[in-house]
Write an enzyme that holds these catalytic residues in place. Sequence first.
Site, PDB file in Angstrom:
ATOM      1  N   HIS A  95       0.841  -1.214   0.000  1.00  0.00           N
ATOM      2  CA  HIS A  95       0.000   0.000   0.000  1.00  0.00           C
ATOM      3  C   HIS A  95       0.876   1.264   0.000  1.00  0.00           C
ATOM      4  O   HIS A  95       0.489   2.287  -0.531  1.00  0.00           O
ATOM      5  CB  HIS A  95      -0.926   0.014   1.218  1.00  0.00           C
ATOM      6  CG  HIS A  95      -2.069  -0.947   1.106  1.00  0.00           C
ATOM      7  ND1 HIS A  95      -3.169  -0.696   0.305  1.00  0.00           N
ATOM      8  CD2 HIS A  95      -2.291  -2.143   1.683  1.00  0.00           C
ATOM      9  CE1 HIS A  95      -4.019  -1.712   0.409  1.00  0.00           C
ATOM     10  NE2 HIS A  95      -3.505  -2.609   1.234  1.00  0.00           N
ATOM     11  N   ASP A 102      -7.358  -2.470  -1.466  1.00  0.00           N
ATOM     12  CA  ASP A 102      -8.313  -3.321  -0.760  1.00  0.00           C
ATOM     13  C   ASP A 102      -9.679  -2.969  -1.320  1.00  0.00           C
ATOM     14  O   ASP A 102     -10.105  -1.807  -1.250  1.00  0.00           O
ATOM     15  CB  ASP A 102      -8.299  -3.041   0.747  1.00  0.00           C
ATOM     16  CG  ASP A 102      -6.986  -3.419   1.407  1.00  0.00           C
ATOM     17  OD1 ASP A 102      -6.206  -4.182   0.803  1.00  0.00           O
ATOM     18  OD2 ASP A 102      -6.745  -2.952   2.536  1.00  0.00           O
ATOM     19  N   GLU A 166      -5.730 -12.519   2.339  1.00  0.00           N
ATOM     20  CA  GLU A 166      -6.857 -11.571   2.388  1.00  0.00           C
ATOM     21  C   GLU A 166      -7.574 -11.557   1.042  1.00  0.00           C
ATOM     22  O   GLU A 166      -6.985 -11.183   0.029  1.00  0.00           O
ATOM     23  CB  GLU A 166      -6.325 -10.142   2.675  1.00  0.00           C
ATOM     24  CG  GLU A 166      -5.578 -10.020   3.986  1.00  0.00           C
ATOM     25  CD  GLU A 166      -4.924  -8.647   4.176  1.00  0.00           C
ATOM     26  OE1 GLU A 166      -4.821  -7.870   3.197  1.00  0.00           O
ATOM     27  OE2 GLU A 166      -4.512  -8.359   5.302  1.00  0.00           O
ATOM     28  N   HIS A 169      -7.545  -8.012  -0.832  1.00  0.00           N
ATOM     29  CA  HIS A 169      -6.296  -7.310  -1.168  1.00  0.00           C
ATOM     30  C   HIS A 169      -5.738  -7.770  -2.513  1.00  0.00           C
ATOM     31  O   HIS A 169      -5.628  -8.960  -2.767  1.00  0.00           O
ATOM     32  CB  HIS A 169      -5.257  -7.551  -0.068  1.00  0.00           C
ATOM     33  CG  HIS A 169      -3.929  -6.894  -0.340  1.00  0.00           C
ATOM     34  ND1 HIS A 169      -3.530  -5.736   0.298  1.00  0.00           N
ATOM     35  CD2 HIS A 169      -2.928  -7.215  -1.214  1.00  0.00           C
ATOM     36  CE1 HIS A 169      -2.336  -5.381  -0.164  1.00  0.00           C
ATOM     37  NE2 HIS A 169      -1.953  -6.265  -1.077  1.00  0.00           N
TER      38      HIS A 169
HETATM   39 ZN   LIG Z   1      -4.418  -4.392   1.635  1.00  0.00          ZN
END
Ligand SMILES: [Zn+2]
Length: 199
Positions: A95, A102, A166, A169
């Site tokens: 990020h 996300d 995740e 993501h």
């Molecule tokens: Zn993320």
Amino acid sequence: VDLAGLHPAFIFDLRYASADNFVGKAVYPVARCALRKSVAERMVHAQKLLAPKYRLIFKDCYRPDSIQWELWRAVKGTPKSSYVACPAVPPGSMHSYGVAVDVTLADRKGRELDLGTPYDTLGPAAELGHERELRASGELSEAQLGRRWILRQALRSSGMHTIPSEWWHFDAGLITELPKTYSRLDVPLEAIPVVARPK
Ligand SMILES: [Zn+2]
């Protein structure tokens, strides 16, 4: 670039700009979703693939390096530390390079859809490698997994990569390769020019 001006279907729900996150307080001074231009263009491509049935909801985009440090200090030594990439350990968070996003799905009216877990849930139910067994045990439904697949297909077809831990993501390449091309940034979010939303 600020994503707000790039597609009228985009929805923004930037959790780190509110207290609705695992830290329990706002860590971003403004609610702004910014990405490197080439990555932002991939989001437009993905939204075009998903339209008109689905809309992308952005939960987090570019995160300035100094805020990554702030997040890390907030969770260091606590069970929540596994939520945050330690900025001192290379490569840190994608990020901070402006190449990670996300994102989840809403329906055409903008209502967030159920993809099996809330955003920022840690554990097996958020991990891609457990989907098959969680489907078999009934912990994830066919509809929830189907929506994950729809999101993943659109993002992958637009040049984004998944990570194992995740479902929300996505990175604009392999974590091993991206830091060779891009550097971490500490441009403040409030310094990124705001773009008016298209009608
Ligand atoms: Zn993320």
